[in-house]
Design an enzyme around this catalytic site. Structure first.
Site, PDB file in Angstrom:
ATOM      1  N   GLU A  71       0.028   6.114   5.047  1.00 16.97           N
ATOM      2  CA  GLU A  71       0.251   4.682   5.304  1.00 16.97           C
ATOM      3  C   GLU A  71       1.336   4.237   4.338  1.00 16.97           C
ATOM      4  O   GLU A  71       1.086   4.101   3.132  1.00 16.97           O
ATOM      5  CB  GLU A  71      -1.032   3.885   5.034  1.00 16.97           C
ATOM      6  CG  GLU A  71      -2.221   4.316   5.857  1.00 16.97           C
ATOM      7  CD  GLU A  71      -2.156   3.831   7.295  1.00 16.97           C
ATOM      8  OE1 GLU A  71      -1.240   3.054   7.619  1.00 16.97           O
ATOM      9  OE2 GLU A  71      -3.003   4.246   8.082  1.00 16.97           O
ATOM     10  N   GLY A 108       0.936   4.301   0.145  1.00 13.63           N
ATOM     11  CA  GLY A 108       1.905   4.075  -0.922  1.00 13.63           C
ATOM     12  C   GLY A 108       3.309   4.014  -0.360  1.00 13.63           C
ATOM     13  O   GLY A 108       3.512   3.692   0.821  1.00 13.63           O
ATOM     14  N   SER A 109       4.267   4.366  -1.186  1.00 11.30           N
ATOM     15  CA  SER A 109       5.670   4.203  -0.783  1.00 11.30           C
ATOM     16  C   SER A 109       6.101   5.294   0.192  1.00 11.30           C
ATOM     17  O   SER A 109       5.559   6.403   0.198  1.00 11.30           O
ATOM     18  CB  SER A 109       6.557   4.237  -2.023  1.00 11.30           C
ATOM     19  OG  SER A 109       6.387   5.480  -2.673  1.00 11.30           O
ATOM     20  N   THR A 110       7.103   4.981   0.971  1.00  7.75           N
ATOM     21  CA  THR A 110       7.638   5.948   1.924  1.00  7.75           C
ATOM     22  C   THR A 110       8.207   7.159   1.197  1.00  7.75           C
ATOM     23  O   THR A 110       8.025   8.305   1.628  1.00  7.75           O
ATOM     24  CB  THR A 110       8.692   5.254   2.811  1.00  7.75           C
ATOM     25  OG1 THR A 110       7.986   4.318   3.652  1.00  7.75           O
ATOM     26  CG2 THR A 110       9.446   6.236   3.681  1.00  7.75           C
ATOM     27  N   GLU A 111       8.834   6.923   0.055  1.00  7.46           N
ATOM     28  CA  GLU A 111       9.428   8.032  -0.694  1.00  7.46           C
ATOM     29  C   GLU A 111       8.355   9.048  -1.124  1.00  7.46           C
ATOM     30  O   GLU A 111       8.526  10.258  -0.940  1.00  7.46           O
ATOM     31  CB  GLU A 111      10.133   7.443  -1.926  1.00  7.46           C
ATOM     32  CG  GLU A 111      10.962   8.426  -2.672  1.00  7.46           C
ATOM     33  CD  GLU A 111      11.488   7.804  -3.963  1.00  7.46           C
ATOM     34  OE1 GLU A 111      11.333   6.579  -4.165  1.00  7.46           O
ATOM     35  OE2 GLU A 111      12.032   8.574  -4.772  1.00  7.46           O
ATOM     36  N   CYS A 149       2.246  -4.308   2.428  1.00  9.78           N
ATOM     37  CA  CYS A 149       3.067  -3.519   3.344  1.00  9.78           C
ATOM     38  C   CYS A 149       3.301  -4.274   4.643  1.00  9.78           C
ATOM     39  O   CYS A 149       4.305  -4.084   5.303  1.00  9.78           O
ATOM     40  CB  CYS A 149       2.394  -2.186   3.611  1.00  9.78           C
ATOM     41  SG  CYS A 149       0.662  -2.394   4.052  1.00  9.78           S
ATOM     42  N   LYS A 170      -8.041   8.790  -6.297  1.00  5.65           N
ATOM     43  CA  LYS A 170      -6.977   8.718  -7.313  1.00  5.65           C
ATOM     44  C   LYS A 170      -6.309   7.356  -7.174  1.00  5.65           C
ATOM     45  O   LYS A 170      -5.394   7.164  -6.379  1.00  5.65           O
ATOM     46  CB  LYS A 170      -5.967   9.842  -7.082  1.00  5.65           C
ATOM     47  CG  LYS A 170      -5.246  10.324  -8.322  1.00  5.65           C
ATOM     48  CD  LYS A 170      -4.519   9.251  -9.090  1.00  5.65           C
ATOM     49  CE  LYS A 170      -3.078   9.096  -8.664  1.00  5.65           C
ATOM     50  NZ  LYS A 170      -2.398   7.951  -9.347  1.00  5.65           N
ATOM     51  N   GLU A 202      12.509  -2.325   1.741  1.00  2.00           N
ATOM     52  CA  GLU A 202      11.251  -2.998   1.407  1.00  2.00           C
ATOM     53  C   GLU A 202      11.346  -3.548  -0.017  1.00  2.00           C
ATOM     54  O   GLU A 202      11.561  -2.802  -0.970  1.00  2.00           O
ATOM     55  CB  GLU A 202      10.091  -2.001   1.505  1.00  2.00           C
ATOM     56  CG  GLU A 202       8.760  -2.670   1.254  1.00  2.00           C
ATOM     57  CD  GLU A 202       7.602  -1.690   1.327  1.00  2.00           C
ATOM     58  OE1 GLU A 202       7.684  -0.624   0.708  1.00  2.00           O
ATOM     59  OE2 GLU A 202       6.615  -2.010   1.999  1.00  2.00           O
ATOM     60  N   GLY A 216       5.433   9.327   0.255  1.00  3.20           N
ATOM     61  CA  GLY A 216       4.902   9.865   1.511  1.00  3.20           C
ATOM     62  C   GLY A 216       5.727  11.046   2.003  1.00  3.20           C
ATOM     63  O   GLY A 216       5.180  12.047   2.484  1.00  3.20           O
TER      64      GLY A 216
HETATM   65  P1  NAD Z   1       3.613   4.764  -4.880  1.00  2.00           P
HETATM   66  O1  NAD Z   1       3.978   5.591  -3.724  1.00  2.00           O
HETATM   67  O2  NAD Z   1       4.529   4.728  -6.036  1.00  2.00           O
HETATM   68  O3  NAD Z   1       2.205   5.236  -5.490  1.00  2.00           O
HETATM   69  C1  NAD Z   1       1.044   5.290  -4.700  1.00  2.00           C
HETATM   70  C2  NAD Z   1       0.069   6.270  -5.307  1.00  2.00           C
HETATM   71  O4  NAD Z   1       0.613   7.585  -5.229  1.00  2.00           O
HETATM   72  C3  NAD Z   1      -0.261   6.040  -6.776  1.00  2.00           C
HETATM   73  O5  NAD Z   1      -1.624   6.343  -6.962  1.00  2.00           O
HETATM   74  C4  NAD Z   1       0.633   7.043  -7.479  1.00  2.00           C
HETATM   75  O6  NAD Z   1       0.156   7.460  -8.742  1.00  2.00           O
HETATM   76  C5  NAD Z   1       0.615   8.198  -6.504  1.00  2.00           C
HETATM   77  N1  NAD Z   1       1.785   9.077  -6.542  1.00  2.00           N
HETATM   78  C6  NAD Z   1       3.029   8.805  -7.018  1.00  2.00           C
HETATM   79  N2  NAD Z   1       3.842   9.865  -6.819  1.00  2.00           N
HETATM   80  C7  NAD Z   1       3.091  10.815  -6.215  1.00  2.00           C
HETATM   81  C8  NAD Z   1       3.371  12.128  -5.731  1.00  2.00           C
HETATM   82  N3  NAD Z   1       4.588  12.676  -5.829  1.00  2.00           N
HETATM   83  N4  NAD Z   1       2.376  12.813  -5.113  1.00  2.00           N
HETATM   84  C9  NAD Z   1       1.157  12.278  -4.967  1.00  2.00           C
HETATM   85  N5  NAD Z   1       0.831  11.050  -5.421  1.00  2.00           N
HETATM   86  C10 NAD Z   1       1.781  10.317  -6.029  1.00  2.00           C
HETATM   87  O7  NAD Z   1       3.317   3.336  -4.264  1.00  2.00           O
HETATM   88  P2  NAD Z   1       2.962   1.980  -5.016  1.00  2.00           P
HETATM   89  O8  NAD Z   1       4.215   1.546  -5.701  1.00  2.00           O
HETATM   90  O9  NAD Z   1       1.706   2.139  -5.808  1.00  2.00           O
HETATM   91  O10 NAD Z   1       2.606   1.009  -3.798  1.00  2.00           O
HETATM   92  C11 NAD Z   1       3.538   0.278  -3.107  1.00  2.00           C
HETATM   93  C12 NAD Z   1       3.881   0.959  -1.794  1.00  2.00           C
HETATM   94  O11 NAD Z   1       2.700   1.153  -1.021  1.00  2.00           O
HETATM   95  C13 NAD Z   1       4.780   0.116  -0.922  1.00  2.00           C
HETATM   96  O12 NAD Z   1       5.829   0.894  -0.397  1.00  2.00           O
HETATM   97  C14 NAD Z   1       3.869  -0.357   0.206  1.00  2.00           C
HETATM   98  O13 NAD Z   1       4.513  -0.672   1.391  1.00  2.00           O
HETATM   99  C15 NAD Z   1       2.937   0.771   0.341  1.00  2.00           C
HETATM  100  N6  NAD Z   1       1.694   0.326   0.988  1.00  2.00           N
HETATM  101  C16 NAD Z   1       1.469   0.668   2.303  1.00  2.00           C
HETATM  102  C17 NAD Z   1       0.321   0.247   2.959  1.00  2.00           C
HETATM  103  C18 NAD Z   1       0.058   0.626   4.398  1.00  2.00           C
HETATM  104  O14 NAD Z   1      -1.068   0.490   4.844  1.00  2.00           O
HETATM  105  N7  NAD Z   1       1.033   1.096   5.145  1.00  2.00           N
HETATM  106  C19 NAD Z   1      -0.608  -0.522   2.272  1.00  2.00           C
HETATM  107  C20 NAD Z   1      -0.348  -0.865   0.935  1.00  2.00           C
HETATM  108  C21 NAD Z   1       0.804  -0.423   0.316  1.00  2.00           C
END
Ligand code: NAD
Length: 481
Positions: free
Chosen positions: A250, A228-231, A284, A176, A384, A233
């Site tokens: 992550e 993705g984002s901590t929120e 990140c 996804k 961040e 996560g």
């Molecule tokens: P995001 O959390 O908004 O979205 C990430 C993914 O999750 C997308 O595919 C989105 O459609 C999906 N998503 C959104 N809400 C969801 C939910 N409630 N349940 C399941 N899936 C959901 O993140 P983003 O804005 O795409 O990416 C930026 C973030 O990713 C930053 O906080 C960055 O630090 C983090 N990141 C971390 C790493 C790492 O290895 N630690 C690497 C790259 C990016």
């Protein structure tokens, strides 16, 4: 214009209700493609297809050697099509071409080759139990159906580093990608089919957060590997508790960089700047909080600002570009609002602090921004930003620097700049971060684990850690009496 569909049970299909969404080129704010916006019915169908693919004779009967060959073929096909896929990543994500063709594509192929080798080396153990007449051994068995949910900053590379170990260990997956940047993941899935992944083993759902939520809530999904984002996560961790779904998370980062009094300042300036602005700060592991010894802070700040000012900004297709666009208007607004908050809280803006103008005004470009005199409690030092915004702070002794570097919710990456061999080895263990670099850019290698302490997430990816993350330990007792 591209128009992409979902892959469910080896069939390219539109969304059940026919819905589509658009993806834009962030350098020009023009629509470059449409993709299917999956529905809950599509999620259900993809989970069923993945279960059938996981249990299929074609997949269960594939030997580890054959799985290894499959992954190797995917690596070769990524290399065969590298120029085209790198251009696609640059178009959809904005990634400067030196990154997409010099890092993203080679790294993605390398990850598949790394895990191709692992497919034949996933070993168990024999436990020396004290029950007479019994043999017990432990094997690593696949989890089953894994949802791989990825962000928009490194779409292909992050998909690769989840998909390769998931397949090496014998799982079936549903990819996804983020709604902002689906195109390179679609190409990766096309390559998987061409390489001979059996029907149902790799499925693709494009769409927004609702698709991710439905996957996380689905009882038929055994594991969620999320970057993705901590929120988000946090949301996934809570939802996964309902059925004890396995998760790897992550999440975000706020990397500190400690520049010691003895550091090579010119090297530290260049390394820190590159570490801060690669992928336009949308990383990140990006360096963001610069703790510089007070004896060197003025020199460091003026050299950093001058170097930041000189970085070429432009579309990723321009081979000279170092700083590309941010991914979306929404993200540009977010970065600009952090800068405004920094100014209103009293940080000194040394350079940047504005969108790029002229020809670049139609895209989502933001000038590299350096703040000095930042306090640890300011928003720009705590949250961040995920953009090219650098905060410089002075420190006087190492205990203080370590304490301030550690004073964050995040714990993904830290970096130390010093010529002192003792400090280079004694400071890293005091830093509460998953990876500590010394006199180095934030690097990724398939053999080195990646992941964070604290609110940067759960678990590690890459290296042998991903093998653990995509398997369960199963014990077998055999009565030999
Ligand atoms: P995001 O959390 O908004 O979205 C990430 C993914 O999750 C997308 O595919 C989105 O459609 C999906 N998503 C959104 N809400 C969801 C939910 N409630 N349940 C399941 N899936 C959901 O993140 P983003 O804005 O795409 O990416 C930026 C973030 O990713 C930053 O906080 C960055 O630090 C983090 N990141 C971390 C790493 C790492 O290895 N630690 C690497 C790259 C990016």
């Amino acid at each position: 214009m591209r128009s992409t569909q979902l892959l469910i049970a080896d069939e390219w299909v539109p969304a059940a209700d026919g819905a589509t969404s658009e993806t834009v080129d962030p350098a020009t704010n023009t629509v470059i493609g449409t993709f299917a916006e999956a529905t809950v019915a599509d999620v259900n169908a993809a989970v069923s297809a993945a279960r059938a693919g996981f249990e299929s004779d074609a997949w269960q009967g594939m030997t580890p050697d054959q799985r290894g060959q499959l992954l190797w073929r995917i690596a070769e096909m990524l290399e065969r099509d590298a120029a085209e896929i790198a251009a696609l990543e640059t178009l959809d994500q904005g990634q400067p071409s030196f990154m997409s063709s010099g890092v993203t594509l080679p790294l993605s192929a390398q990850v598949f080759r790394y895990y191709a080798g692992f497919a034949t080396k996933i070993q168990g153990k024999v436990a020396p139990i004290s029950i007479p007449g019994n043999l017990t051994y432990q094997r690593r068995v696949p989890l089953g159906v894994c949802a791989l949910i990825t962000p928009w900053n490194f779409p292909l590379a992050i998909a690769a580093w989840k998909l390769a170990p998931a397949l090496a260990t014998g799982n079936a997956v549903i990819l996804k990608p983020a709604e902002q940047t689906p195109l390179s993941t679609v190409r990766l899935v096309e390559i998987c089919r061409e390489a001979g992944v059996p029907s149902g083993v790799v499925n693709l759902l494009t769409g927004g957060p609702e698709v991710g939520k439905a996957l996380v809530a689905h009882r038929g999904v055994d594991k969620v590997s999320f970057t993705g984002s901590t929120e988000v996560g946090q949301h996934i961790a809570r939802a996964a508790a309902d059925d004890f779904k396995r998760t790897t998370l992550e999440l975000g980062g706020k990397a500190p960089s400690i520049v010691c009094a003895d550091a090579d300042i010119d090297a530290a300036v260049m390394g820190n700047l590159q570490g801060a602005v690669f992928n336009t700060g949308q990383a990140c592991g990006a360096y963001t909080r610069f703790f510089v010894h007070s004896s060197r802070v003025d020199e460091f700040t003026s050299k950093l600002a001058a170097a930041a000012d000189s970085l070429p900004i432009g579309p990723g297709q321009d081979p000279n570009t170092i700083v590309g666009p941010l991914v979306s208007q929404e993200h540009l607004d977010r970065v600009a609002s952090f800068v405004q908050t920094g100014r209103s809280q009293g940080a000194e803006l040394v350079t940047g602090g504005a969108r790029a103008d002229g020809d670049l005004a139609k895209g989502f470009f933001y000038r590299p921004t350096v703040f000095a005199g930042v306090r640890d409690d300011m928003t720009i030092a705590r949250e961040e930003i995920f953009g090219p915004v650098l905060s410089v702070m002075a420190y006087d002794d190492m205990d203080e620097a370590v304490a301030r570097a550690n004073d964050t919710d995040y714990g993904l990456v830290a970096v130390l700049w010093t010529k002192d061999l003792v400090a280079a080895h004694t400071v890293p263990p005091r830093l509460r971060f998953g990876t500590v670099f010394v006199n180095q850019l934030p690097l990724i290698d398939p053999a080195a684990p990646w992941g964070g302490f604290g609110m940067s997430g759960w678990g590690r990816e890459l290296g042998e850690y991903s093998i653990d993350g995509f398997t369960e330990t199963q014990s077998t007792f055999v009565n030999l009496a």
